[in-house]
Design a protein around this motif. Structure first.
Motif, mmCIF file in Angstrom:
data_model
loop_
_atom_site.group_PDB
_atom_site.id
_atom_site.type_symbol
_atom_site.label_atom_id
_atom_site.label_comp_id
_atom_site.label_asym_id
_atom_site.label_seq_id
_atom_site.Cartn_x
_atom_site.Cartn_y
_atom_site.Cartn_z
ATOM 1 N N ILE A 6 25.702 18.827 -1.999
ATOM 2 C CA ILE A 6 23.983 18.930 -2.063
ATOM 3 C C ILE A 6 23.550 18.759 -3.490
ATOM 4 O O ILE A 6 23.913 19.738 -4.241
ATOM 5 C CB ILE A 6 23.405 20.106 -1.293
ATOM 6 N N LEU A 7 22.838 17.894 -3.876
ATOM 7 C CA LEU A 7 22.240 17.859 -5.077
ATOM 8 C C LEU A 7 20.784 17.922 -5.149
ATOM 9 O O LEU A 7 19.951 17.499 -4.414
ATOM 10 C CB LEU A 7 22.299 16.272 -5.726
ATOM 11 N N ALA A 8 20.326 19.104 -6.156
ATOM 12 C CA ALA A 8 18.847 19.267 -6.113
ATOM 13 C C ALA A 8 18.606 19.626 -7.679
ATOM 14 O O ALA A 8 19.400 19.845 -8.298
ATOM 15 C CB ALA A 8 18.705 20.561 -5.441
ATOM 16 N N GLY A 9 17.369 19.417 -7.866
ATOM 17 C CA GLY A 9 16.819 19.167 -9.275
ATOM 18 C C GLY A 9 15.088 19.150 -9.320
ATOM 19 O O GLY A 9 14.464 18.748 -8.524
ATOM 20 N N GLY A 10 14.781 20.038 -10.303
ATOM 21 C CA GLY A 10 13.404 20.069 -10.453
ATOM 22 C C GLY A 10 12.922 19.813 -11.842
ATOM 23 O O GLY A 10 13.848 20.233 -12.810
ATOM 24 N N ARG A 11 11.885 19.396 -12.390
ATOM 25 C CA ARG A 11 11.407 19.037 -13.686
ATOM 26 C C ARG A 11 9.697 19.404 -13.780
ATOM 27 O O ARG A 11 9.158 18.987 -12.758
ATOM 28 C CB ARG A 11 11.741 17.741 -14.143
#
Length: 720
Positions: free
Chosen positions: A451-456
């Motif tokens: 599971i790949l999750a990211g925020g910016r």
């Protein structure tokens, strides 16, 4: 020949000679070193018979730093990524980025035919943002390409769909990133010469090796001199790209990267043919595809660009490192051009023309610093990334404009009157942009599930010095996706991602400052990757749906943008793509794309329902290459390919172009013959082999261009 052209060609010859001398001198002190190039040819004996094997170990891609800024394999990336490796570029003999995407799904190139200046590319209906070594290129105001020669790069990578979580402002269709050639401790390199139709001539070379136990260097250079399909046009290019990798102990490594490129195009620019006589019938006949309606002895385009920077890493502990890359770039283009964009007269042969000088300078500083960590917490593995990046870009441009003398399209006569060359009196852009972004990403691994999750979060400040306005915008973007990688090589995936782009100016209806445009994509599909001995296959099948809102309903090349921010567009479809290398003998590149695009909201009712420009609904391509390994013909190979593209819109309907024109559908064929021996490669490749004539794009009734015609180029490569 003009004095300036003689001087430039002398520089090209000098650079080529210098690259040759450097390569030969390097061979003298490292004769027994291992080749550093991935494409190698060797003779082995099997059962007493000589067998020639051409090894291209990187033909089929396995990873892409572009997709995740980490070493996550493509099979574990929940988003479509296409990687055109150096092995593919060399074996298929691509000479520019537009050719490199010919067999890539969802991506179209050569929308303006064989342009000698820029790479015109479209991804899923949108013009992608260009990156070099993971940092935004110093693109101009209206052209999203700096045109650095493809020979300077190790790979050409396309990340499809929103990429803002890692790269900040970017269109929802995606980005492309070009990865520079790097230095290797192992000595190796090549010298290459090309000659082809329209007097295409180039000499290039790259050489790498260790200077000390801790320092490796590489130099890549190219000199190019060519004519164009259009009569009276010639072009020259010089490229120099040095790099080094310096190991400061066991935990620290710094790679220095740089390039310089000079381009000069004399005689004309591409496009600006009337629709009547190209796409539409003309009672007097068809316009010659080689016709030049500019001024061959006056028109001139000159571009100088360079960049220096670094890519560094320091290991803090096992699996934890600090990474930094930065680049300072300068870009300057200047042109003077008489072009036939004034419309065709009632006699169907007299074409109005304009004079349009232009000058643009771009300064750019880009920095990306991040912390990367691979750790396990119980049964969960983490591939963690946290970073901050910063961009500071200054762009200043101006143009002039005047009516020029008309020309007869069937009997062009040049310089019939004094050539009008107006001063650069109209400011086009004077912008300073600062962008800071903070981002976090983690890939969680639960056995075969990833599971790949990211925020910016981004802060953007744009100072429009022409308009006297300052725009401050900020935006949060995020993405999440999952892959399940089966042991048999199949990996279904699904992902959701968001994007944004800053917009300069004020809404003409509400009088409020523009908001950033916003995009989102839902994508799902399945990937397949197998590496079993001498069989390597990577394939992707994807379905996607993109929506973009806060679109300003006007031509976005106007700076600052003028219009109202009520527009919305969508792009949805499916893609199939396969790259295979079997027994170091058979290579396959295949793709199919279906792309349904639509303007869903617009202040202009006529635009609603229109398709996005230069985006064919259907694109299909297949190239197969086979090399004989045994017998008297061992080392001889043959390849053939076919490319189909359905028609695509040349513009959106607006007040200037109420009627949308669609370019021609086209089917073209490519072929290659090559012969490999240890240390040598001879190849002749042909694109559009049967010289299919078609109109690639009509942006208006007075701005059409033919697609690229037949091109045949022979190549001799000496590897060492």
């Amino acid at each position: 020949m003009q004095k300036g052209q003689i001087k430039l060609r002398s520089k090209v010859q000098l650079l080529c000679a210098g690259a040759l001398i450097a390569s030969c001198s390097g061979a003298a002190w490292a004769q027994n070193a291992i080749q550093s190039t991935s494409n190698e040819t060797a003779v082995t004996s099997v059962g007493g018979e000589d067998v020639i094997i051409v090894t291209a170990r990187n033909y089929v891609p396995e990873g892409s730093l572009t997709a995740s800024k980490s070493d996550i394999p493509l099979i574990r990336t929940p988003q479509s990524v296409s990687v055109v490796t150096r092995d593919q570029i060399d074996l298929l003999n691509f000479i520019d980025a537009q050719q490199a995407v010919r067999y890539v799904s969802g991506v179209t190139g050569e929308n303006y035919g064989p342009d000698l200046r820029y790479d015109f590319i479209s991804v899923r209906g949108f013009t992608p943002r260009q990156f070099i070594d993971g940092l935004a290129a110093p693109v101009s105001t209206s052209i999203q390409s700096v045109g650095v020669d493809l020979y300077a790069f190790e790979s050409f990578e396309v990340l499809k769909g929103p990429a803002s979580v890692l790269y900040g402002s970017a269109p929802p269709g995606g980005i492309y990133n070009q990865v520079s050639r790097r230095a290797s401790e192992d000595f190796g390199g090549e010298i290459q010469a090309k000659y082809g139709m329209y007097d295409y001539k180039s000499v290039s070379g790259t050489v790498t090796g260790a200077v000390t136990d801790d320092l490796a260097v590489r130099f890549t250079g190219l000199g190019l001199d060519r004519n164009a399909e259009r009569r009276g046009v010639d072009s020259q290019r010089i490229l120099a790209s040095p790099t080094f990798t310096w190991k400061l102990g066991d935990r620290t490594e710094i790679t220095g990267l740089g390039y310089y490129q000079y381009d000069e195009v004399n005689g004309d620019t591409n496009g600006f043919l009337p629709a009547v006589g190209t796409l539409l019938p003309n009672p007097l006949g068809q316009i010659d595809h080689r016709a030049n309606f500019g001024e061959p002895d006056f028109n001139k385009f000159v571009r100088r660009q360079w960049a220096v920077g670094w890519d560094a890493s320091h290991e803090l502990a096992e699996g934890i490192s600090l990474q930094s890359n930065a680049k300072f770039s300068r870009y300057h283009e200047e042109s003077r051009v008489i072009y036939g964009g004034g419309g065709l007269g009632a006699d169907n042969r007299t074409l109005g023309r304009f004079s349009f000088p232009y000058d643009e300078k771009v300064k750019s500083l880009a920095i990306d610093n991040r912390l990367a960590a691979k750790v396990d917490t119980g049964a969960i593995s983490h591939n963690f990334l946290a970073g901050v990046d910063y961009r500071n870009v200054t762009n200043v441009s101006a143009f002039g404009f005047a009516v020029a003398t008309p020309i007869d399209i069937f009997n062009p006569v040049y310089s019939t009157a004094p050539i009008v060359n107006p001063a650069l009196s109209v400011p086009f852009s004077n912008i300073k942009l600062k962008q800071t972004g903070v981002y976090v990403q983690d890939q969680f691994g639960f056995g075969n599930l990833y599971i790949l999750a990211g925020g910016r979060y981004d802060w953007v400040k744009i100072d429009d010095r022409n308009g006297g306005t300052e725009t401050k915008q900020h935006k949060f973007t995020w993405r999440v996706g999952a892959n399940y990688v089966f042991d048999n090589g199949f990996a279904p995936y699904i992902g959701y991602a968001k994007s944004f782009e800053p917009v300069i100016g004020t809404d003409s209806t509400t009088l409020a400052p523009f908001k950033p445009s916003s995009g989102r994509q839902v994508e799902g599909g399945i990937k397949y990757n197998v590496t079993a001995g001498d069989v390597k296959i990577f394939a992707t099948a994807a379905l996607f749906d993109i929506k973009q809102t806060n679109v300003v309903t006007t031509g976005t090349s106007i700076v600052p943008v003028f219009g109202t921010q009520t527009g919305a567009v969508k792009s949805s479809g499916g893609e199939l793509e396969l790259v295979a290398r079997i027994r170091e003998q058979l290579s396959i590149n295949a793709s199919y794309s279906y792309n349904d695009t639509e303007v869903t909201k617009d202040a202009n009712p006529a635009a609603i329902g229109a398709r996005l420009v230069t985006t064919p609904k259907h694109k299909a391509s297949l190239f197969v290459d086979y090399t004989l390994q045994r017998g008297a013909l061992g080392g001889l190979g043959f390849g053939a390919g076919a490319r189909y593209s359905s028609s695509s819109a040349g513009s959106l309907p607006d007040a200037f172009n109420p009627t949308v024109l669609y370019g021609d559908a086209s089917t073209t064929f490519d072929a290659i013959v090559h012969y490999d021996t240890p240390g040598w490669r001879l190849a002749v490749n042909a694109s559009n082999l049967f010289d299919k004539r078609f109109v690639a794009r009509c942006a208006s009734l007075s701005n059409c261009t033919y697609g690229a015609g037949r091109q045949v180029i022979g190549t001799v490569t000496k590897k060492f």
